[in-house]
Motif scaffolding. Structure first.
Motif, PDB file in Angstrom:
ATOM      1  N   ARG A  24       0.833  -1.208   0.000  1.00 56.84           N
ATOM      2  CA  ARG A  24       0.000   0.000   0.000  1.00 56.84           C
ATOM      3  C   ARG A  24       0.865   1.255   0.000  1.00 56.84           C
ATOM      4  O   ARG A  24       0.540   2.234  -0.684  1.00 56.84           O
ATOM      5  CB  ARG A  24      -0.950  -0.020   1.200  1.00 56.84           C
ATOM      6  CG  ARG A  24      -1.898  -1.221   1.143  1.00 56.84           C
ATOM      7  CD  ARG A  24      -2.884  -1.277   2.272  1.00 56.84           C
ATOM      8  NE  ARG A  24      -2.255  -1.364   3.585  1.00 56.84           N
ATOM      9  CZ  ARG A  24      -2.925  -1.302   4.715  1.00 56.84           C
ATOM     10  NH1 ARG A  24      -4.240  -1.169   4.714  1.00 56.84           N
ATOM     11  NH2 ARG A  24      -2.304  -1.398   5.873  1.00 56.84           N
ATOM     12  N   TYR A  25       1.957   1.246   0.725  1.00 55.95           N
ATOM     13  CA  TYR A  25       2.877   2.383   0.687  1.00 55.95           C
ATOM     14  C   TYR A  25       3.439   2.558  -0.724  1.00 55.95           C
ATOM     15  O   TYR A  25       3.592   3.678  -1.209  1.00 55.95           O
ATOM     16  CB  TYR A  25       4.034   2.175   1.659  1.00 55.95           C
ATOM     17  CG  TYR A  25       3.719   2.351   3.125  1.00 55.95           C
ATOM     18  CD1 TYR A  25       2.440   2.595   3.607  1.00 55.95           C
ATOM     19  CD2 TYR A  25       4.744   2.257   4.064  1.00 55.95           C
ATOM     20  CE1 TYR A  25       2.191   2.755   4.963  1.00 55.95           C
ATOM     21  CE2 TYR A  25       4.508   2.420   5.416  1.00 55.95           C
ATOM     22  CZ  TYR A  25       3.226   2.665   5.851  1.00 55.95           C
ATOM     23  OH  TYR A  25       2.991   2.816   7.194  1.00 55.95           O
ATOM     24  N   TYR A  28       0.834   4.109  -3.044  1.00 54.92           N
ATOM     25  CA  TYR A  28       0.712   5.534  -2.727  1.00 54.92           C
ATOM     26  C   TYR A  28       1.878   6.311  -3.339  1.00 54.92           C
ATOM     27  O   TYR A  28       1.683   7.326  -4.014  1.00 54.92           O
ATOM     28  CB  TYR A  28       0.675   5.715  -1.207  1.00 54.92           C
ATOM     29  CG  TYR A  28       0.773   7.137  -0.735  1.00 54.92           C
ATOM     30  CD1 TYR A  28      -0.343   7.958  -0.714  1.00 54.92           C
ATOM     31  CD2 TYR A  28       1.986   7.664  -0.289  1.00 54.92           C
ATOM     32  CE1 TYR A  28      -0.261   9.270  -0.270  1.00 54.92           C
ATOM     33  CE2 TYR A  28       2.075   8.968   0.155  1.00 54.92           C
ATOM     34  CZ  TYR A  28       0.955   9.773   0.164  1.00 54.92           C
ATOM     35  OH  TYR A  28       1.042  11.070   0.605  1.00 54.92           O
ATOM     36  N   ARG A  32       2.181   9.292  -6.481  1.00 60.11           N
ATOM     37  CA  ARG A  32       2.704  10.628  -6.206  1.00 60.11           C
ATOM     38  C   ARG A  32       4.014  10.938  -6.913  1.00 60.11           C
ATOM     39  O   ARG A  32       4.353  12.108  -7.083  1.00 60.11           O
ATOM     40  CB  ARG A  32       2.905  10.816  -4.700  1.00 60.11           C
ATOM     41  CG  ARG A  32       1.675  10.656  -3.878  1.00 60.11           C
ATOM     42  CD  ARG A  32       1.103  11.856  -3.213  1.00 60.11           C
ATOM     43  NE  ARG A  32       1.802  13.091  -3.178  1.00 60.11           N
ATOM     44  CZ  ARG A  32       2.239  13.704  -2.076  1.00 60.11           C
ATOM     45  NH1 ARG A  32       2.055  13.140  -0.912  1.00 60.11           N
ATOM     46  NH2 ARG A  32       2.832  14.871  -2.149  1.00 60.11           N
ATOM     47  N   TRP A  68       3.252   6.756   8.717  1.00 58.27           N
ATOM     48  CA  TRP A  68       2.618   7.399   7.559  1.00 58.27           C
ATOM     49  C   TRP A  68       3.193   8.801   7.344  1.00 58.27           C
ATOM     50  O   TRP A  68       3.473   9.201   6.221  1.00 58.27           O
ATOM     51  CB  TRP A  68       1.104   7.475   7.734  1.00 58.27           C
ATOM     52  CG  TRP A  68       0.426   8.074   6.553  1.00 58.27           C
ATOM     53  CD1 TRP A  68      -0.069   9.341   6.432  1.00 58.27           C
ATOM     54  CD2 TRP A  68       0.207   7.446   5.287  1.00 58.27           C
ATOM     55  NE1 TRP A  68      -0.596   9.532   5.173  1.00 58.27           N
ATOM     56  CE2 TRP A  68      -0.439   8.383   4.458  1.00 58.27           C
ATOM     57  CE3 TRP A  68       0.485   6.183   4.788  1.00 58.27           C
ATOM     58  CZ2 TRP A  68      -0.803   8.083   3.145  1.00 58.27           C
ATOM     59  CZ3 TRP A  68       0.118   5.888   3.484  1.00 58.27           C
ATOM     60  CH2 TRP A  68      -0.510   6.840   2.680  1.00 58.27           C
ATOM     61  N   ARG A  72       4.983  10.244   3.973  1.00 61.25           N
ATOM     62  CA  ARG A  72       4.613  11.506   3.319  1.00 61.25           C
ATOM     63  C   ARG A  72       5.815  12.442   3.226  1.00 61.25           C
ATOM     64  O   ARG A  72       6.014  13.103   2.203  1.00 61.25           O
ATOM     65  CB  ARG A  72       3.473  12.194   4.064  1.00 61.25           C
ATOM     66  CG  ARG A  72       2.176  11.466   3.916  1.00 61.25           C
ATOM     67  CD  ARG A  72       0.971  12.276   4.228  1.00 61.25           C
ATOM     68  NE  ARG A  72       0.964  12.912   5.523  1.00 61.25           N
ATOM     69  CZ  ARG A  72      -0.116  13.454   6.050  1.00 61.25           C
ATOM     70  NH1 ARG A  72      -1.267  13.428   5.408  1.00 61.25           N
ATOM     71  NH2 ARG A  72      -0.071  14.013   7.236  1.00 61.25           N
ATOM     72  N   ASP A 102      -4.552  13.088   0.643  1.00 62.02           N
ATOM     73  CA  ASP A 102      -4.265  11.670   0.872  1.00 62.02           C
ATOM     74  C   ASP A 102      -5.555  10.856   0.913  1.00 62.02           C
ATOM     75  O   ASP A 102      -5.610   9.744   0.366  1.00 62.02           O
ATOM     76  CB  ASP A 102      -3.510  11.479   2.189  1.00 62.02           C
ATOM     77  CG  ASP A 102      -2.034  11.806   2.103  1.00 62.02           C
ATOM     78  OD1 ASP A 102      -1.516  11.993   0.984  1.00 62.02           O
ATOM     79  OD2 ASP A 102      -1.402  11.866   3.171  1.00 62.02           O
ATOM     80  N   LEU A 106      -6.119   7.848  -1.672  1.00 57.48           N
ATOM     81  CA  LEU A 106      -6.268   6.479  -1.186  1.00 57.48           C
ATOM     82  C   LEU A 106      -7.646   5.896  -1.483  1.00 57.48           C
ATOM     83  O   LEU A 106      -7.754   4.749  -1.929  1.00 57.48           O
ATOM     84  CB  LEU A 106      -5.981   6.415   0.315  1.00 57.48           C
ATOM     85  CG  LEU A 106      -4.536   6.679   0.732  1.00 57.48           C
ATOM     86  CD1 LEU A 106      -4.430   6.782   2.249  1.00 57.48           C
ATOM     87  CD2 LEU A 106      -3.593   5.624   0.196  1.00 57.48           C
ATOM     88  N   LEU A 110      -6.937   5.010  -5.487  1.00 59.31           N
ATOM     89  CA  LEU A 110      -6.359   3.685  -5.250  1.00 59.31           C
ATOM     90  C   LEU A 110      -7.395   2.662  -4.796  1.00 59.31           C
ATOM     91  O   LEU A 110      -7.078   1.484  -4.654  1.00 59.31           O
ATOM     92  CB  LEU A 110      -5.218   3.774  -4.232  1.00 59.31           C
ATOM     93  CG  LEU A 110      -4.061   4.693  -4.641  1.00 59.31           C
ATOM     94  CD1 LEU A 110      -2.962   4.682  -3.574  1.00 59.31           C
ATOM     95  CD2 LEU A 110      -3.496   4.309  -6.004  1.00 59.31           C
ATOM     96  N   ALA A 117      -8.181   3.127   4.576  1.00 56.08           N
ATOM     97  CA  ALA A 117      -7.369   4.345   4.448  1.00 56.08           C
ATOM     98  C   ALA A 117      -7.084   4.943   5.824  1.00 56.08           C
ATOM     99  O   ALA A 117      -5.960   5.364   6.104  1.00 56.08           O
ATOM    100  CB  ALA A 117      -8.073   5.361   3.557  1.00 56.08           C
TER     101      ALA A 117
END
Length: 148
Positions: A24-25, A28, A32, A68, A72, A102, A106, A110, A117
């Motif tokens: 998931r990271y 993300y 980005r 998290w 970021r 975000d 998410l 996503l 999320a």
């Protein structure tokens, strides 16, 4: 010095956290950042931070929120040098508070459920819902096109 059993349990806890969150990271960071090498660097640096501070993080109110925030941070640092793959994603972060952007990324880009999320970001579900509401009000042109 900690007993071996405690160290093994801690290592196992970190391994489980990393296994659950790495995909998931990565998704993300891919949304980005334009370059795969930047994605890899951001995710790797985040897990290095988490591993090195794991004992401290376990004592924090929200381990997920702290890690998290590190992800970021890593993405912000790398996104300053590299444009996003998608101009709409860049506009989310230019036009919204980071938690709102975000939440949109998410949940709507996503495909994560609001609860997932929230868990990933270390927030309450209501905070993600509030972030989505802010996005709907702030960027109605995207809401009309079904992007948020």
């Amino acid at each position: 010095m900690r007993p071996r059993a405690a160290l093994a349990a801690t290592d196992l806890g970190f391994a489980a956290f990393a296994e659950r969150n790495r995909p998931r990271y990565t998704r993300y960071a891919q949304a980005r950042l334009a370059q795969d090498t930047s994605v890899t660097r951001a995710v790797r640096a985040t897990f290095v931070y988490a591993r090195e501070g794991w004992h401290w993080l376990l004592g924090q109110p929200s381990l997920a929120a702290d890690v998290w925030e590190e992800l970021r941070y890593q993405v912000r640092v790398l996104s300053g040098a590299v444009a996003a793959r998608d101009a709409e994603v860049r506009s989310l972060y230019d036009g919204l508070p980071e938690n709102s952007a975000d939440s949109v990324l998410l949940c709507h880009r996503l495909g994560l459920a609001v609860g997932e999320a929230a868990e990933l970001m270390g927030l309450e579900i209501s905070a993600v819902q509030a972030g989505l509401a802010v996005a709907h009000r702030a960027l109605p042109h995207l809401a009309l096109r079904g992007r948020i």
